[in-house]
Motif scaffolding. Structure first.
Motif, PDB file in Angstrom:
ATOM      1  N   THR A  20      -2.069 -72.374  32.071  1.00  0.00           N
ATOM      2  CA  THR A  20      -1.791 -72.013  30.688  1.00  0.00           C
ATOM      3  C   THR A  20      -3.083 -71.880  30.177  1.00  0.00           C
ATOM      4  OG1 THR A  20       0.391 -72.743  31.017  1.00  0.00           O
ATOM      5  CG2 THR A  20      -0.251 -72.188  29.021  1.00  0.00           C
ATOM      6  N   LEU A  21      -3.430 -71.049  29.205  1.00  0.00           N
ATOM      7  CA  LEU A  21      -4.583 -70.733  28.399  1.00  0.00           C
ATOM      8  C   LEU A  21      -4.123 -70.921  27.070  1.00  0.00           C
ATOM      9  CD1 LEU A  21      -7.631 -70.389  28.376  1.00  0.00           C
ATOM     10  CD2 LEU A  21      -7.169 -67.997  28.255  1.00  0.00           C
ATOM     11  N   LEU A  22      -4.851 -71.591  26.322  1.00  0.00           N
ATOM     12  CA  LEU A  22      -4.859 -71.779  25.078  1.00  0.00           C
ATOM     13  C   LEU A  22      -5.934 -71.602  24.149  1.00  0.00           C
ATOM     14  CD1 LEU A  22      -3.076 -72.838  22.348  1.00  0.00           C
ATOM     15  CD2 LEU A  22      -3.923 -75.226  23.007  1.00  0.00           C
ATOM     16  N   ASP A  23      -6.051 -70.396  23.489  1.00  0.00           N
ATOM     17  CA  ASP A  23      -7.114 -69.839  22.739  1.00  0.00           C
ATOM     18  C   ASP A  23      -6.758 -69.966  21.371  1.00  0.00           C
ATOM     19  OD1 ASP A  23      -8.900 -68.032  21.811  1.00  0.00           O
ATOM     20  OD2 ASP A  23      -8.614 -66.335  22.833  1.00  0.00           O
ATOM     21  N   VAL A  24      -7.971 -70.928  20.819  1.00  0.00           N
ATOM     22  CA  VAL A  24      -7.839 -71.105  19.463  1.00  0.00           C
ATOM     23  C   VAL A  24      -8.881 -70.544  18.574  1.00  0.00           C
ATOM     24  CG1 VAL A  24      -7.455 -73.323  17.788  1.00  0.00           C
ATOM     25  CG2 VAL A  24      -6.741 -73.289  20.216  1.00  0.00           C
ATOM     26  N   LYS A  25      -8.462 -69.837  17.513  1.00  0.00           N
ATOM     27  CA  LYS A  25      -9.635 -69.584  16.487  1.00  0.00           C
ATOM     28  C   LYS A  25      -9.185 -69.488  14.950  1.00  0.00           C
ATOM     29  CE  LYS A  25      -7.991 -64.986  18.072  1.00  0.00           C
ATOM     30  NZ  LYS A  25      -7.078 -65.658  18.928  1.00  0.00           N
ATOM     31  N   LEU A  26      -9.986 -69.470  14.047  1.00  0.00           N
ATOM     32  CA  LEU A  26      -9.432 -69.401  12.589  1.00  0.00           C
ATOM     33  C   LEU A  26      -9.036 -67.923  12.338  1.00  0.00           C
ATOM     34  CD1 LEU A  26     -12.416 -71.419  11.070  1.00  0.00           C
ATOM     35  CD2 LEU A  26      -9.937 -72.188  11.274  1.00  0.00           C
ATOM     36  N   ASN A  27      -8.084 -67.963  11.320  1.00  0.00           N
ATOM     37  CA  ASN A  27      -7.712 -66.582  10.689  1.00  0.00           C
ATOM     38  C   ASN A  27      -8.537 -66.489   9.504  1.00  0.00           C
ATOM     39  OD1 ASN A  27      -5.714 -65.646  12.383  1.00  0.00           O
ATOM     40  ND2 ASN A  27      -4.347 -67.252  11.447  1.00  0.00           N
ATOM     41  N   GLU A  36     -14.397 -70.237  18.302  1.00  0.00           N
ATOM     42  CA  GLU A  36     -13.158 -70.165  19.311  1.00  0.00           C
ATOM     43  C   GLU A  36     -13.236 -71.092  20.263  1.00  0.00           C
ATOM     44  OE1 GLU A  36     -10.648 -66.583  20.979  1.00  0.00           O
ATOM     45  OE2 GLU A  36     -12.557 -66.119  19.828  1.00  0.00           O
ATOM     46  N   ASN A  37     -12.183 -71.592  20.624  1.00  0.00           N
ATOM     47  CA  ASN A  37     -12.240 -72.880  21.711  1.00  0.00           C
ATOM     48  C   ASN A  37     -11.009 -72.083  22.811  1.00  0.00           C
ATOM     49  OD1 ASN A  37     -13.859 -74.443  21.030  1.00  0.00           O
ATOM     50  ND2 ASN A  37     -12.552 -76.010  20.423  1.00  0.00           N
ATOM     51  N   PHE A  38     -11.322 -72.198  24.094  1.00  0.00           N
ATOM     52  CA  PHE A  38     -10.541 -71.795  25.055  1.00  0.00           C
ATOM     53  C   PHE A  38     -10.253 -73.008  25.958  1.00  0.00           C
ATOM     54  CE2 PHE A  38     -13.256 -68.520  23.960  1.00  0.00           C
ATOM     55  CZ  PHE A  38     -12.566 -67.248  23.839  1.00  0.00           C
ATOM     56  N   TYR A  39      -8.870 -73.397  25.981  1.00  0.00           N
ATOM     57  CA  TYR A  39      -8.418 -74.718  26.467  1.00  0.00           C
ATOM     58  C   TYR A  39      -7.358 -74.204  27.708  1.00  0.00           C
ATOM     59  CZ  TYR A  39      -9.302 -77.067  22.346  1.00  0.00           C
ATOM     60  OH  TYR A  39      -9.914 -77.861  21.090  1.00  0.00           O
ATOM     61  N   LEU A  40      -7.616 -74.829  28.944  1.00  0.00           N
ATOM     62  CA  LEU A  40      -6.721 -74.761  30.163  1.00  0.00           C
ATOM     63  C   LEU A  40      -6.016 -75.754  30.308  1.00  0.00           C
ATOM     64  CD1 LEU A  40      -6.416 -72.643  32.188  1.00  0.00           C
ATOM     65  CD2 LEU A  40      -8.063 -74.161  33.895  1.00  0.00           C
ATOM     66  N   LEU A  41      -4.702 -75.574  30.506  1.00  0.00           N
ATOM     67  CA  LEU A  41      -3.711 -76.558  30.760  1.00  0.00           C
ATOM     68  C   LEU A  41      -2.929 -76.392  32.000  1.00  0.00           C
ATOM     69  CD1 LEU A  41      -3.520 -75.946  27.535  1.00  0.00           C
ATOM     70  CD2 LEU A  41      -2.566 -78.044  27.521  1.00  0.00           C
ATOM     71  N   ASN A  42      -2.505 -77.265  32.863  1.00  0.00           N
ATOM     72  CA  ASN A  42      -1.456 -77.156  34.021  1.00  0.00           C
ATOM     73  C   ASN A  42       0.084 -77.009  33.362  1.00  0.00           C
ATOM     74  OD1 ASN A  42      -3.489 -76.463  35.658  1.00  0.00           O
ATOM     75  ND2 ASN A  42      -3.783 -78.640  35.746  1.00  0.00           N
ATOM     76  N   ASP A  43       0.322 -77.175  32.162  1.00  0.00           N
ATOM     77  CA  ASP A  43       2.013 -77.325  31.624  1.00  0.00           C
ATOM     78  C   ASP A  43       2.403 -75.893  31.412  1.00  0.00           C
ATOM     79  OD1 ASP A  43       1.659 -80.369  31.072  1.00  0.00           O
ATOM     80  OD2 ASP A  43       0.061 -79.732  30.028  1.00  0.00           O
ATOM     81  N   ALA A  44       3.564 -75.935  31.206  1.00  0.00           N
ATOM     82  CA  ALA A  44       4.408 -74.835  31.037  1.00  0.00           C
ATOM     83  C   ALA A  44       4.047 -74.121  29.738  1.00  0.00           C
ATOM     84  CB  ALA A  44       5.569 -75.002  31.144  1.00  0.00           C
ATOM     85  N   ALA A  45       3.810 -72.929  29.683  1.00  0.00           N
ATOM     86  CA  ALA A  45       3.307 -72.028  28.542  1.00  0.00           C
ATOM     87  C   ALA A  45       4.284 -72.464  27.303  1.00  0.00           C
ATOM     88  CB  ALA A  45       3.429 -70.627  28.670  1.00  0.00           C
ATOM     89  N   LYS A  46       5.614 -72.546  27.470  1.00  0.00           N
ATOM     90  CA  LYS A  46       6.540 -72.876  26.363  1.00  0.00           C
ATOM     91  C   LYS A  46       6.216 -74.261  25.665  1.00  0.00           C
ATOM     92  CE  LYS A  46      11.395 -73.155  25.457  1.00  0.00           C
ATOM     93  NZ  LYS A  46      12.026 -74.519  25.361  1.00  0.00           N
ATOM     94  N   PHE A  86      -5.119 -71.471  11.370  1.00  0.00           N
ATOM     95  CA  PHE A  86      -5.564 -71.219  12.665  1.00  0.00           C
ATOM     96  C   PHE A  86      -4.605 -70.332  13.389  1.00  0.00           C
ATOM     97  CE2 PHE A  86      -7.805 -74.939  12.130  1.00  0.00           C
ATOM     98  CZ  PHE A  86      -9.000 -75.055  13.201  1.00  0.00           C
ATOM     99  N   ASP A  87      -5.005 -69.644  14.388  1.00  0.00           N
ATOM    100  CA  ASP A  87      -4.260 -68.792  15.317  1.00  0.00           C
ATOM    101  C   ASP A  87      -4.566 -69.272  16.751  1.00  0.00           C
ATOM    102  OD1 ASP A  87      -2.821 -66.814  16.395  1.00  0.00           O
ATOM    103  OD2 ASP A  87      -4.484 -65.326  16.415  1.00  0.00           O
ATOM    104  N   ALA A  88      -3.142 -69.936  17.259  1.00  0.00           N
ATOM    105  CA  ALA A  88      -3.402 -70.969  18.555  1.00  0.00           C
ATOM    106  C   ALA A  88      -2.596 -70.080  19.614  1.00  0.00           C
ATOM    107  CB  ALA A  88      -2.648 -72.272  18.460  1.00  0.00           C
ATOM    108  N   ASP A  89      -3.156 -68.785  20.234  1.00  0.00           N
ATOM    109  CA  ASP A  89      -2.488 -68.193  21.257  1.00  0.00           C
ATOM    110  C   ASP A  89      -2.272 -68.950  22.400  1.00  0.00           C
ATOM    111  OD1 ASP A  89      -2.189 -65.886  19.419  1.00  0.00           O
ATOM    112  OD2 ASP A  89      -4.138 -65.028  20.080  1.00  0.00           O
ATOM    113  N   VAL A  90      -1.214 -68.683  23.122  1.00  0.00           N
ATOM    114  CA  VAL A  90      -0.952 -69.298  24.491  1.00  0.00           C
ATOM    115  C   VAL A  90      -0.649 -68.180  25.445  1.00  0.00           C
ATOM    116  CG1 VAL A  90       0.664 -70.608  25.905  1.00  0.00           C
ATOM    117  CG2 VAL A  90       0.400 -71.323  23.470  1.00  0.00           C
TER     118      VAL A  90
END
Length: 179
Positions: free
Chosen positions: A38-45, A91-101, A120-124
């Motif tokens: 699961t990718l969490l892409d975080v940036k500022l608006n 912008e940061n790109f975080y990788l997780l092994n957890d469910a996207a929800k 922030f805009d935190a896209d999953v």
């Protein structure tokens, strides 16, 4: 209150679109190496032509630290795959092994719980879905505008507020967070 938007390299629409293309390419590369993640892409608006400077970097760093704390508090283990500090923004790109929800629920709480998170805009994202997981899919309300109670996308599309008004709001948050 002094504006935090007096320094920085102005970005044009082609600059912003190029950053979007680079983001998509990096996301594809991350998924090619981690197809089940699961990718969490975080940036500022950030409204207006200035997308990055030392003030915005400080806001970004403080917000990311708070988000990381929220992820950890919920038992979600993340790995920072990549971080950008470009003229087009941080912008940061975080990788997780957890469910996207589960990741999206933490991201929504982060975006909504305080003024800093609202910037922030935190896209999953997951590989099998072409677009980021939306709030509506989880039954969550749409994001509200910084300045009014209307949906943020509605205000952005109609350009209801002047860029200077939105930048003043962000400058005020900076002042509250760091002064």
């Amino acid at each position: 209150m002094q504006s935090i938007f007096l320094t920085g390299e102005p970005q044009s629409i082609p600059d912003v679109l190029a950053a979007k293309d680079q983001r998509a390419a990096l996301q594809a590369e991350i998924f090619s190496q981690n197809p089940q993640g699961t990718l969490l892409d975080v940036k500022l608006n950030i409204p207006g032509p200035i997308k990055n400077n030392h003030y915005l970097q400080k806001l970004f760093a403080k917000g990311c630290a708070a988000l990381e704390q929220d992820l950890t508090a919920q038992g979600l283990k993340y790995f920072l795959v990549n971080g950008w500090d470009r003229s087009s923004g941080c912008e940061n790109f975080y990788l997780l092994n957890d469910a996207a929800k589960s990741v999206k629920e933490v991201a929504i709480e982060f975006e909504d719980k305080n003024k800093l998170g609202r910037l922030f805009d935190a896209d999953v994202l997951v590989k099998e879905q072409p677009a980021a997981l939306s709030r509506s899919k989880l039954g969550c309300p749409r994001r509200h505008c910084f300045l009014c109670e209307r949906p943020a996308k509605e205000c952005a599309r109609s350009r209801r507020h002047q860029v200077a008004e939105l930048q003043d709001y962000i400058s005020k948050i900076y002042e509250e967070e760091f002064n």
